[in-house]
Design an enzyme around this catalytic site. Sequence first.
Site, PDB file in Angstrom:
ATOM      1  N   GLY A 107       7.942 -11.044  39.675  1.00  0.00           N
ATOM      2  CA  GLY A 107       6.540 -11.216  39.258  1.00  0.00           C
ATOM      3  C   GLY A 107       6.383 -12.346  38.261  1.00  0.00           C
ATOM      4  O   GLY A 107       7.334 -13.063  37.934  1.00  0.00           O
ATOM      5  N   VAL A 166       5.639 -12.296  34.950  1.00  0.00           N
ATOM      6  CA  VAL A 166       6.397 -12.141  33.700  1.00  0.00           C
ATOM      7  C   VAL A 166       7.896 -12.175  34.008  1.00  0.00           C
ATOM      8  O   VAL A 166       8.683 -12.765  33.268  1.00  0.00           O
ATOM      9  CB  VAL A 166       5.997 -10.828  32.971  1.00  0.00           C
ATOM     10  CG1 VAL A 166       6.845 -10.635  31.727  1.00  0.00           C
ATOM     11  CG2 VAL A 166       4.520 -10.856  32.602  1.00  0.00           C
ATOM     12  N   ARG A 207       3.308   2.273  25.150  1.00  0.00           N
ATOM     13  CA  ARG A 207       2.932   1.713  23.834  1.00  0.00           C
ATOM     14  C   ARG A 207       2.474   2.767  22.828  1.00  0.00           C
ATOM     15  O   ARG A 207       2.506   2.528  21.629  1.00  0.00           O
ATOM     16  CB  ARG A 207       1.844   0.652  23.995  1.00  0.00           C
ATOM     17  CG  ARG A 207       2.387  -0.646  24.543  1.00  0.00           C
ATOM     18  CD  ARG A 207       1.315  -1.730  24.530  1.00  0.00           C
ATOM     19  NE  ARG A 207       1.739  -2.832  25.379  1.00  0.00           N
ATOM     20  CZ  ARG A 207       0.912  -3.634  26.014  1.00  0.00           C
ATOM     21  NH1 ARG A 207      -0.399  -3.465  25.910  1.00  0.00           N
ATOM     22  NH2 ARG A 207       1.371  -4.621  26.762  1.00  0.00           N
ATOM     23  N   CYS A 263      -0.668  -8.995  24.722  1.00  0.00           N
ATOM     24  CA  CYS A 263      -0.582 -10.423  24.394  1.00  0.00           C
ATOM     25  C   CYS A 263      -1.722 -10.907  23.486  1.00  0.00           C
ATOM     26  O   CYS A 263      -1.539 -11.859  22.723  1.00  0.00           O
ATOM     27  CB  CYS A 263      -0.544 -11.253  25.675  1.00  0.00           C
ATOM     28  SG  CYS A 263      -1.765 -10.742  26.887  1.00  0.00           S
ATOM     29  N   GLN A 269      -9.124 -15.780  26.329  1.00  0.00           N
ATOM     30  CA  GLN A 269      -7.813 -15.523  26.924  1.00  0.00           C
ATOM     31  C   GLN A 269      -7.569 -16.259  28.247  1.00  0.00           C
ATOM     32  O   GLN A 269      -8.434 -16.316  29.117  1.00  0.00           O
ATOM     33  CB  GLN A 269      -7.642 -14.009  27.120  1.00  0.00           C
ATOM     34  CG  GLN A 269      -7.787 -13.252  25.808  1.00  0.00           C
ATOM     35  CD  GLN A 269      -7.356 -11.804  25.867  1.00  0.00           C
ATOM     36  OE1 GLN A 269      -7.719 -11.042  24.985  1.00  0.00           O
ATOM     37  NE2 GLN A 269      -6.571 -11.405  26.859  1.00  0.00           N
ATOM     38  N   SER A 324      -3.392 -16.761  32.960  1.00  0.00           N
ATOM     39  CA  SER A 324      -2.032 -16.268  33.217  1.00  0.00           C
ATOM     40  C   SER A 324      -1.845 -14.856  32.664  1.00  0.00           C
ATOM     41  O   SER A 324      -0.965 -14.123  33.106  1.00  0.00           O
ATOM     42  CB  SER A 324      -0.976 -17.206  32.628  1.00  0.00           C
ATOM     43  OG  SER A 324      -1.180 -17.356  31.238  1.00  0.00           O
ATOM     44  N   GLY A 325      -2.695 -14.457  31.719  1.00  0.00           N
ATOM     45  CA  GLY A 325      -2.653 -13.087  31.195  1.00  0.00           C
ATOM     46  C   GLY A 325      -2.966 -12.062  32.264  1.00  0.00           C
ATOM     47  O   GLY A 325      -2.601 -10.892  32.135  1.00  0.00           O
ATOM     48  N   ARG A 383     -12.389 -13.905  29.146  1.00  0.00           N
ATOM     49  CA  ARG A 383     -11.482 -14.726  29.973  1.00  0.00           C
ATOM     50  C   ARG A 383     -12.061 -16.139  30.101  1.00  0.00           C
ATOM     51  O   ARG A 383     -13.237 -16.289  30.451  1.00  0.00           O
ATOM     52  CB  ARG A 383     -11.359 -14.078  31.363  1.00  0.00           C
ATOM     53  CG  ARG A 383     -10.286 -14.705  32.232  1.00  0.00           C
ATOM     54  CD  ARG A 383      -8.889 -14.372  31.779  1.00  0.00           C
ATOM     55  NE  ARG A 383      -8.531 -13.002  32.098  1.00  0.00           N
ATOM     56  CZ  ARG A 383      -7.462 -12.377  31.602  1.00  0.00           C
ATOM     57  NH1 ARG A 383      -6.647 -13.003  30.764  1.00  0.00           N
ATOM     58  NH2 ARG A 383      -7.191 -11.131  31.925  1.00  0.00           N
ATOM     59  N   HIS A 418      -3.792 -17.822  24.343  1.00  0.00           N
ATOM     60  CA  HIS A 418      -4.925 -17.002  23.905  1.00  0.00           C
ATOM     61  C   HIS A 418      -5.350 -17.478  22.516  1.00  0.00           C
ATOM     62  O   HIS A 418      -4.537 -17.511  21.573  1.00  0.00           O
ATOM     63  CB  HIS A 418      -4.521 -15.527  23.806  1.00  0.00           C
ATOM     64  CG  HIS A 418      -4.264 -14.860  25.124  1.00  0.00           C
ATOM     65  ND1 HIS A 418      -4.547 -15.429  26.336  1.00  0.00           N
ATOM     66  CD2 HIS A 418      -3.759 -13.616  25.416  1.00  0.00           C
ATOM     67  CE1 HIS A 418      -4.226 -14.592  27.311  1.00  0.00           C
ATOM     68  NE2 HIS A 418      -3.739 -13.481  26.785  1.00  0.00           N
ATOM     69  N   ASN A 457       0.391 -16.821  25.422  1.00  0.00           N
ATOM     70  CA  ASN A 457       0.361 -15.431  25.897  1.00  0.00           C
ATOM     71  C   ASN A 457       1.546 -15.015  26.748  1.00  0.00           C
ATOM     72  O   ASN A 457       1.942 -13.842  26.717  1.00  0.00           O
ATOM     73  CB  ASN A 457      -0.944 -15.160  26.656  1.00  0.00           C
ATOM     74  CG  ASN A 457      -1.131 -16.079  27.837  1.00  0.00           C
ATOM     75  OD1 ASN A 457      -1.130 -17.296  27.689  1.00  0.00           O
ATOM     76  ND2 ASN A 457      -1.271 -15.515  29.013  1.00  0.00           N
TER      77      ASN A 457
HETATM   78  N1  LIG Z   1       0.961 -11.654  32.981  1.00  0.00           N
HETATM   79  C1  LIG Z   1       1.017 -11.494  31.655  1.00  0.00           C
HETATM   80  O1  LIG Z   1       0.804 -12.421  30.852  1.00  0.00           O
HETATM   81  C2  LIG Z   1       1.403 -10.166  31.069  1.00  0.00           C
HETATM   82  C3  LIG Z   1       1.473 -10.072  29.703  1.00  0.00           C
HETATM   83  C4  LIG Z   1       1.900  -8.876  29.124  1.00  0.00           C
HETATM   84  C5  LIG Z   1       2.217  -7.816  29.933  1.00  0.00           C
HETATM   85  N2  LIG Z   1       2.124  -7.893  31.270  1.00  0.00           N
HETATM   86  C6  LIG Z   1       2.502  -6.706  32.045  1.00  0.00           C
HETATM   87  O2  LIG Z   1       3.724  -6.966  32.722  1.00  0.00           O
HETATM   88  C7  LIG Z   1       3.744  -6.253  33.959  1.00  0.00           C
HETATM   89  C8  LIG Z   1       3.971  -7.229  35.093  1.00  0.00           C
HETATM   90  O3  LIG Z   1       2.920  -8.185  35.099  1.00  0.00           O
HETATM   91  P1  LIG Z   1       2.991  -9.464  36.030  1.00  0.00           P
HETATM   92  O4  LIG Z   1       1.830 -10.307  35.649  1.00  0.00           O
HETATM   93  O5  LIG Z   1       4.353 -10.056  36.002  1.00  0.00           O
HETATM   94  O6  LIG Z   1       2.726  -8.791  37.492  1.00  0.00           O
HETATM   95  P2  LIG Z   1       3.076  -9.378  38.928  1.00  0.00           P
HETATM   96  O7  LIG Z   1       3.175 -10.848  38.916  1.00  0.00           O
HETATM   97  O8  LIG Z   1       2.102  -8.729  39.879  1.00  0.00           O
HETATM   98  O9  LIG Z   1       4.554  -8.803  39.255  1.00  0.00           O
HETATM   99  C9  LIG Z   1       4.750  -7.444  39.459  1.00  0.00           C
HETATM  100  C10 LIG Z   1       6.227  -7.129  39.629  1.00  0.00           C
HETATM  101  O10 LIG Z   1       6.336  -5.717  39.813  1.00  0.00           O
HETATM  102  C11 LIG Z   1       7.094  -5.471  40.992  1.00  0.00           C
HETATM  103  N3  LIG Z   1       6.664  -4.215  41.608  1.00  0.00           N
HETATM  104  C12 LIG Z   1       5.467  -3.910  42.146  1.00  0.00           C
HETATM  105  N4  LIG Z   1       5.497  -2.640  42.647  1.00  0.00           N
HETATM  106  C13 LIG Z   1       6.734  -2.163  42.394  1.00  0.00           C
HETATM  107  C14 LIG Z   1       7.390  -0.939  42.675  1.00  0.00           C
HETATM  108  N5  LIG Z   1       6.778   0.056  43.304  1.00  0.00           N
HETATM  109  N6  LIG Z   1       8.684  -0.794  42.272  1.00  0.00           N
HETATM  110  C15 LIG Z   1       9.320  -1.791  41.637  1.00  0.00           C
HETATM  111  N7  LIG Z   1       8.754  -2.987  41.358  1.00  0.00           N
HETATM  112  C16 LIG Z   1       7.483  -3.157  41.744  1.00  0.00           C
HETATM  113  C17 LIG Z   1       6.808  -6.661  41.886  1.00  0.00           C
HETATM  114  O11 LIG Z   1       7.806  -6.736  42.889  1.00  0.00           O
HETATM  115  P3  LIG Z   1       7.502  -7.439  44.321  1.00  0.00           P
HETATM  116  O12 LIG Z   1       7.539  -8.905  44.070  1.00  0.00           O
HETATM  117  O13 LIG Z   1       8.613  -6.957  45.168  1.00  0.00           O
HETATM  118  O14 LIG Z   1       6.144  -6.952  44.765  1.00  0.00           O
HETATM  119  C18 LIG Z   1       6.873  -7.783  40.858  1.00  0.00           C
HETATM  120  O15 LIG Z   1       8.216  -8.078  40.556  1.00  0.00           O
HETATM  121  C19 LIG Z   1       2.424  -5.494  34.047  1.00  0.00           C
HETATM  122  O16 LIG Z   1       2.611  -4.186  33.542  1.00  0.00           O
HETATM  123  C20 LIG Z   1       1.515  -6.299  33.127  1.00  0.00           C
HETATM  124  O17 LIG Z   1       0.490  -5.488  32.595  1.00  0.00           O
HETATM  125  C21 LIG Z   1       1.724  -9.059  31.870  1.00  0.00           C
END
Ligand SMILES: NC(=O)c1ccc[n+]([C@@H]2O[C@H](COP(=O)([O-])OP(=O)(O)OC[C@H]3O[C@@H](n4cnc5c(N)ncnc54)[C@H](OP(=O)(O)O)[C@@H]3O)[C@@H](O)[C@H]2O)c1
Length: 361
Positions: free
Chosen positions: A14, A16, A118, A158, A184, A187-188, A244, A251, A336
């Site tokens: 994903g 992150v 959290r 973030c 924000q 990318s968040g 946003r 951010h 962020n």
């Molecule tokens: N983006 C940000 O700036 C940010 C900041 C802070 C926190 N977060 C948090 O970090 C987490 C990930 O965010 P992201 O933006 O990286 O999301 P993302 O791009 O949608 O990536 C999601 C990840 O989760 C995996 N996944 C989905 N369903 C799953 C399952 N059933 N079992 C195991 N893995 C699974 C996906 O795997 P596949 O590729 O195989 O689908 C992918 O590796 C979220 O909880 C989000 O709230 C994000």
Amino acid sequence: MAEKLKAGIVGGTGMVGQRFVQLLDQHPWFEVTAIAASKNSAGKTYEESVQGRWKMAGSIPEQVRNIVVQDASQVEEFASQVDFIFCAVDMSKDQIKALEEAYAKTGTPVISNNSAHRWTPDVPMVIPEINPDHIGVIEAQRKRLGTKTGFIAVKPNCSIQSYVPALHALLDFKPEKVVASTYQAISGAGKNFTDWPEMLDNVIPYIGGEEEKSEQEPLRIWGSLQNGEIVKASSPLITTQCIRVPVTDGHLATVFVSFENKPSKEEIIERWRQYKGRPQELGLPSAPQQFITYFEEENRPQTKLDRDIERGMGVSVGRLREDSIYDYKFVGLSHNTLRGAAGGAVLIAELLKAEGYIQPK
Ligand SMILES: NC(=O)c1ccc[n+]([C@@H]2O[C@H](COP(=O)([O-])OP(=O)(O)OC[C@H]3O[C@@H](n4cnc5c(N)ncnc54)[C@H](OP(=O)(O)O)[C@@H]3O)[C@@H](O)[C@H]2O)c1
């Protein structure tokens, strides 16, 4: 040189997760040796699994290209290959809680980017420069989970890194009331302009759940460790609006604050410039040398110009001036996905290693 600790990334495909892969390339203490994601990615090489959705600048690090992605639900098998894991997955809160506890119960430290834990009373939520002492709650958590070595530690949302560090440096002047509006980056939400074209030339005045997190999480960061749990602080009163805006990363926050003991402008700037935390004392590899940078120029900090300060791990502030309703107002900025997400989590892992909580299995 001592052998590097083996890091696994759960959710490594994903947005992150990709940031973790990039940040851990050539890391002096940690080496990515295993990656897990959903069943859709399991069995493919990392390179195949992120094909068409690699969102980082620069190419996929050589060292992880051919790692075969595993199914994250095979907890015992995955955990047996690593010393600790970073976790950033898109699943329901209940599923994430269960998954992270399952990993911790195998004796594996879990450093999480997810929000699920959290508010779990014995899980530390840490900004290493601000509340490193909260990791002491891990002892109680380990007892509850029945493990001597496993645990979960999380990073906060973030948004709060754009104003909490600046307020923290002023805590002994007793901030009473804070109004913060955050601007924000997309990318968040895990997006860029290709997959969210509606954000071009647009501002969206709503980010689901963000205002509650932005108002409440600082109080947990400023909370205290009492009888095996973190008890949140009761002040300052914080109200926020989270918006946003069409920028890729960074951010920015506009902040109004009133104090019980109002400091002078010079005292505030001095506190910001002098502030050092545990990561700076320990010289952790990802720690910014200067945690808070104050800009004198009236048009700084700017998102595009200043988000990468200290490799995206520093926070910047500017436009400090007296206000006609509150005591002061200022502008804060943080990256962020670096300070606010993967970089912040890597810094937590470094702190936990330095303090003896993460060791080779
Ligand atoms: N983006 C940000 O700036 C940010 C900041 C802070 C926190 N977060 C948090 O970090 C987490 C990930 O965010 P992201 O933006 O990286 O999301 P993302 O791009 O949608 O990536 C999601 C990840 O989760 C995996 N996944 C989905 N369903 C799953 C399952 N059933 N079992 C195991 N893995 C699974 C996906 O795997 P596949 O590729 O195989 O689908 C992918 O590796 C979220 O909880 C989000 O709230 C994000």
